[in-house]
Design an enzyme around this catalytic site. Structure first.
Site, PDB file in Angstrom:
ATOM      1  N   THR A 103      -5.318  -3.391  -2.271  1.00 54.66           N
ATOM      2  CA  THR A 103      -5.530  -1.956  -2.438  1.00 54.66           C
ATOM      3  C   THR A 103      -6.392  -1.368  -1.323  1.00 54.66           C
ATOM      4  OG1 THR A 103      -5.402  -2.273  -4.806  1.00 54.66           O
ATOM      5  CG2 THR A 103      -6.374  -0.226  -4.069  1.00 54.66           C
ATOM      6  N   THR A 180      -7.775  -7.710  -4.884  1.00 55.66           N
ATOM      7  CA  THR A 180      -8.767  -8.201  -5.848  1.00 55.66           C
ATOM      8  C   THR A 180      -8.229  -9.242  -6.820  1.00 55.66           C
ATOM      9  OG1 THR A 180      -8.331  -6.283  -7.232  1.00 55.66           O
ATOM     10  CG2 THR A 180     -10.222  -6.153  -5.744  1.00 55.66           C
ATOM     11  N   ASP A 181      -6.895  -9.363  -6.960  1.00 56.20           N
ATOM     12  CA  ASP A 181      -6.370 -10.274  -7.978  1.00 56.20           C
ATOM     13  C   ASP A 181      -6.908 -11.694  -7.824  1.00 56.20           C
ATOM     14  OD1 ASP A 181      -5.007  -8.151  -8.893  1.00 56.20           O
ATOM     15  OD2 ASP A 181      -3.019  -9.089  -8.857  1.00 56.20           O
ATOM     16  N   LYS A 258     -13.195 -12.090 -11.571  1.00 54.08           N
ATOM     17  CA  LYS A 258     -12.775 -10.740 -11.938  1.00 54.08           C
ATOM     18  C   LYS A 258     -12.697 -10.681 -13.455  1.00 54.08           C
ATOM     19  CE  LYS A 258      -9.435  -7.138 -10.802  1.00 54.08           C
ATOM     20  NZ  LYS A 258      -8.209  -6.754 -10.113  1.00 54.08           N
TER      21      LYS A 258
END
Lengths: 465, 616
Positions: A103, A180-181, A258
């Site tokens: 992103t 970020t995954d 996360k």
């Protein structure tokens, strides 16, 4: 373009292409606007997407409509923004940027709403011009551009080498931008693969897209640049510390995860304290725009100090045939037999709580684990509970499982454990050596002493969550 | 001030009506849409918003303007009405279908054409009122119209969009919002620039407002409907005035804006006549500003001014800075619209761009500031003003003062009328920010478009006609003449809202007999529906008699904040019933007439009669 064959034929007949200004006459009257390509999976492919002069996009059924080309400039689609040319600054730390994807490095074609990877990593900086006040991003590398969910061990090998190159340049530190995954996996992989780390490595991403005024990646980048200029020669994940734009946290690369699908402060340090807060205390807020030594406020003292004279190195051996599985109630242990047949070298089992898998019922996994270990696989056990440690002896069932020779990995996070096992099996051929590596606290992945606030948050009396 | 002929000026106006919808849930999440002003805020968020490049790589001027102010925004979280979607911490859920349907019904009533596919857009807003920095909006239908006494008024667009957050406090650059309002569905109805004068603006707003209410799906009460007016005159420009809440102000607001533009054009003509060649005169990077527009310290002229000016200067917290405004003497004091001079207009820019309280200019009365004409003359002399040169002074810290004076200077020599958004303040307006450019809208990629089929559109039921409504009221038990009166009155909306709560006849009596009688007696009878409902509940729970209902309604109208139950007791209106009534009847020897004479408001005649008859 995702229009139907019929619509495409209609457009061809009128020599109309997306981006052209057209006039529609049909059931909805007469309307003029720019014909847009239809993003895939967005609405019906029989419906024309038109951008009207008032800015709105509307969908109009193509069948029965008359279309004609109108004079006027056709819009250049898929092109956004100019590339920022970094200006030379003095007296600010030199930082390297390694850009991957995610992103944080997307851009929106404001006309179509299409989301694209940035074509040049420098475009990230164009979105955060104030970064130039605190750091001189003098080197930019982009070994590949991928969304993080598409990355694998090979990519980490590439990244480790790239980051080491930058660490051995005249940069003060490295900022790595990432989706970020699986960002936390990459943090763990770099923690293990980079040996003799000499300078800070900040890994960061964004939970909101850069097209909007509420883009969180801007502050994440600023905070990352500040961490990269600090004294802390560790791999850290630098992201928002709260839902507000008030402070950043520098998470321990191997103990971070996360923990929310969409919040800004999704990343959290589990079973330990983060290295530092940024912009959290009053003193550091004042030095935010100066990037001096007060910007980063350390919560721990056990980090390696910067040593610009040392050379960093990378040992990028990585065994891809390592599985990460978790039991479900009543799960059949033959899933492990399958992995043995498929020539897997190691298995990380994300077990329940203190380290349980089915152990006495008719579904017992114990014989299957034994079978795997006898076949030469390394089997490790971490907890799906995430917080707290596994224990090989508290209950009879735990003793049965550990008696097979499966390694109980204390408080190591399952994802970190999986990465470490793949690194261990890449480096070592002998089972004892693999075990020895797994047991050793290589990059702060173990925290032997859990204290009260290692469960609910980080310890900083000046902060409240 | 004389009123110019609007027709001759080329007056054009259009309105945008924003009406909150009474859907169960918000437009893109599952939070309820009913908000309570006094709901407790359990926490806050602080965010900084950034200016982003629009679709053509350009930064929207309105967004850049707000970003230039470098604001941090605080958002209050209200548990009942906010979730992570309002906090910009979770992607939006799908477009609320109930809201879309409301938009379609209204579009049908306005004879508009629905779009086959409704696409949600992001409209950049940088004032902090949306945590995401954009407002989600979707064009539902186009090309409608409404009939008015002055002919057909076109309705180019009907949109469904998100309500913004409400401001709690604004202390200089610190703005605090509440998130409970954010995301409530709004319907936005825009008319074409077809409105011919102030009265026409007002009539059209009323007409559309009535249509909206007849659908039965709109929220009511203060702030649930807002009108924006777009006004231009022939040589002027389109100016948007936001946030008019009082219908009765609309006519004056629109006409005053035409007046403002007319007078600004006259001032521009006079400036040109005096020697200002073009807008480049104020080019901030040009030579002219360096030559004429350099701010100058004049604190020493303010030592004996009123305390609010002299004290901060004495304490070293502020300085008085002046800027020479060539050719402006006499013009700064010229009235643009009632109580709003050219100087006030310049001051509005300085306030908005630098956050100051106001400016002082040469055409003002020095006595206002505790100064004399000599002081003003001295300032003029010090700035080397000759003939028709004027000046403006700002008292603030130096940086702010310079920023404010540059805003004044730049605005002063902008000879055409700037495209801007203004804020309604009663019947006049003040500068708010530049009019947003077209670059501010791009697709909302997280929400799928909604398909509107012809079958669905054709089957949309329109709200009931007056005759249908009358038949409904008769079914509820109202006599034909009462039902007829109700349909024709303004009370039917309230009646519909409360109809389920009590018997229809009592409600109709209260609304059509009691209320008008009280109004004639000078009582302000416009109580919120919730309070009327609470009143009726006291009656249906037999806590008061029907006779007392009338008195209590009057009392409650006079004291709108007072607690109803307490009022019942202090006013001795609590109904006496059951055993207590029996005892009372015994005390009066079972004399119906005596009891009723003394306890008319507290005793239900029917109950007493029944009791006495049973005894016999």
């Amino acid at each position: 373009m995702a229009y139907s064959k019929a619509v495409e034929a209609l457009l061809r007949k009128q020599k109309i292409q997306p981006g052209d200004r057209i006039r529609y006459s049909g059931a909805k009257g007469t309307l003029e606007g720019i014909l847009l390509p239809k993003p895939e999976t967005t609405g019906s492919d029989d419906v024309l997407l038109l951008k009207l002069d008032n800015g709105y996009n509307v969908g109009l059924q193509a069948s029965g409509a008359t279309l004609e080309n109108r004079p006027g400039p056709s819009a250049a689609l898929g092109q956004v923004g100019a590339v920022w040319k970094p200006s030379i600054r003095h007296n600010v730390p030199k930082i390297s940027l390694v850009a991957t994807g995610g992103t944080i490095s997307t851009k929106v074609d404001y006309k179509t709403g299409g989301v694209y990877m940035l074509s040049e990593p420098a475009e990230i900086l164009a979105k955060v011009p104030e970064l130039a006040d605190i750091a001189d991003i003098h080197r930019i590398q982009s070994p590949f551009r991928k969304a993080s969910e598409d990355m694998d061990g090979k990519d980490w090998q590439t990244l480790a080498k790239t980051v080491v190159d930058e660490l051995n340049s005249d940069s003060q530190g490295v900022v790595l931008t990432h989706g970020t995954d699986i960002l936390a996996y990459t943090a763990a992989a770099l923690s293990f693969m980079i040996t003799d780390l000499n300078k800070p490595v900040a890994i960061t991403g964004a939970q909101r897209s850069p097209d909007r005024g509420s883009f969180d990646g801007a502050l994440n980048l600023i905070w990352s640049a500040q961490y990269a200029a600090s004294d802390c020669a560790e791999v850290a994940v630098v992201m928002h510390g709260s839902s507000s734009d008030d402070f950043g946290l520098c998470h321990v690369g191997t103990k971070c995860r996360k923990m929310h699908t969409s919040r800004r402060d999704a990343f959290q340090t589990i079973n330990a304290q983060p290295w530092a807060t940024i912009n959290g205390s009053k003193a550091s807020q004042e030095s935010e725009r100066k990037n001096d030594e007060n910007a980063v406020h350390f919560l721990r003292d056990d980090y390696h100090r910067r040593d610009n004279g040392r050379k960093a190195a990378a040992d990028t051996a990585f065994e891809p045939k390592v599985a990460h599985i978790k039991p479900w109630p009543g799960a059949d242990g033959r899933i492990i037999d399958f992995l043995v047949e498929q020539k897997f070298k190691g298995i990380l089992i994300e077990a329940w709580a203190l380290g349980h898998v089915p152990a006495t019922s008719k579904f017992s996994w114990v014989p299957n684990i034994q079978n795997a270990i006898d076949a030469g696989l390394t089997v490790c056990i971490a907890s799906s509970v995430l917080y707290g440690k596994v224990h090989p002896a508290v209950y009879a069932n735990l003793r049965k499982i550990s008696a097979t020779g499966a390694l109980y990995l204390d408080d190591m996070l399952p994802e970190t454990a999986w990465v470490k096992l793949a690194v261990a099996l890449g480096r070592e051929k002998k089972m004892e050596k693999v075990e020895e590596f797994m047991r050793r606290n290589v990059a702060h992945e173990y925290n032997e002493r859990h204290q009260q606030n290692d469960f609910t948050g980080f310890d900083d009396n000046s902060q409240s969550r | 001030m004389e009123k110019p002929d609007l027709q001759k000026l080329g007056f054009k106006a259009g309105i945008e009506i924003h009406q909150r919808l009474a859907t169960d849930e918000k437009l893109f999440c599952h939070c309820p849409t009913r908000i309570r002003e006094d709901a407790y805020a359990y926490g806050t968020l602080k965010r900084r918003l950034r200016a982003v490049a629009g679709e053509l790589g350009t930064v929207d001027p309105a967004a850049a303007f707000e970003a230039a102010r470098r604001k941090t925004f605080t958002y209050q979280l209200i548990s009942e009405n906010t979730c992570l979607v309002e906090q910009d911490e979770e992607p939006p859920r799908g477009l609320n279908q109930q809201a879309l349907r409301c938009g379609l019904v209204m579009a049908k009533m306005l004879h508009a054409q629905p779009m086959d596919e409704v696409h949600v857009m992001r409209k950049t807003v940088a004032d902090g009122s949306a945590t995401s920095a954009f407002q989600r909006t979707a064009l539902v239908a186009m090309d409608g119209h409404v009939e008015t006494s002055k002919g057909i008024v076109t309705i180019p667009t009907v949109c469904i969009e998100e309500e913004s957050s409400g401001i709690v406090t604004r202390v200089s650059d610190e703005v605090t919002y509440r998130l409970d309002r954010l995301g409530i569905p709004l319907i936005e109805i825009a008319t074409g620039p077809d409105l011919q004068d102030g009265a026409h603006v007002q009539e059209t707003a009323e007409k559309i407002g009535r249509l909206l209410r007849s659908t039965g799906f709109v929220q009511r009460g203060l702030g649930t409907i807002r009108q924006d007016i777009n006004v231009s005159i022939a040589d002027g420009t389109r100016v948007e005035i936001k946030g008019a809440q009082q219908l009765e102000d609309l006519a004056a607001l629109a006409e005053n804006e035409a007046l403002r533009q007319h007078n600004l054009l006259q001032i521009a003509a006079e400036l040109k006549r005096r020697g200002v060649k073009n807008a480049d005169f104020a080019n901030p990077h040009g030579v002219t500003r360096l030559a004429f527009g350099k701010p100058h310290g004049v604190s020493h002229h303010f030592t004996h001014a009123k305390a609010f000016l002299s004290q901060p200067i004495a304490e070293g917290k502020a300085v008085a800075m002046a800027i020479k405004l060539l050719f402006t003497k006499g013009l700064l004091g010229k009235e643009l619209m009632p109580n709003h001079r050219f100087g006030t207009e310049l001051s509005g820019y300085a306030k908005a761009k630098a956050g100051i309280k106001g400016i002082i200019h040469c055409d003002e009365d020095p006595v206002k500031y505790g100064l004399t004409q000599d002081d003003f003359n001295n300032i003029s002399n010090e700035l080397d003003c000759i003939e028709d040169d004027g000046w403006a002074v700002v008292v603030a810290d130096e940086l702010t003062a310079v920023r404010a004076l540059h805003a004044v200077f730049d605005r002063c020599y902008t000879l055409e009328i700037p495209k801007e958004t203004r804020k309604a303040e009663g019947r006049i307006s003040t500068f708010m920010r530049p009019l947003p450019g077209a670059a501010r809208m791009y697709p909302e990629t997280d929400v799928l478009p909604a398909y509107v089929s012809t079958a669905e559109w054709d089957a949309l039921p329109l709200p009931k006609t007056a005759d249908e409504r009358k038949a409904d009221y008769e079914k509820l038990g109202l006599a034909s003449d009462m039902a007829e009166r109700l349909v024709r009155s303004n009370e039917w909306e309230l009646f519909d809202q409360l109809a389920g709560k009590t018997e229809a006849k009592t409600l109709a009596w209260l609304l059509l007999e009691v209320k008008p009688a009280l109004r004639r007696a000078g009582v302000d009878v416009n109580q919120p529906a919730e309070r009327v409902a609470a009143l009726l509940q006291l009656y249906s729970e037999e806590k008061i008699t029907r006779a007392a209902l009338q008195d209590l309604f009057a009392l409650a109208s006079k004291e709108p904040q007072a607690d109803l139950e307490k009022m019942v007791h202090t006013a001795k209106l609590a109904r006496i019933r059951g055993p207590a009534l029996k005892k009372l009847a015994d005390e009066w020897g079972g004399n119906f007439g005596e009891v009723m004479k003394r306890y008319r408001l507290q005793v239900d005649a029917g109950e007493l009669k029944g009791l006495l008859e049973k005894k016999k």
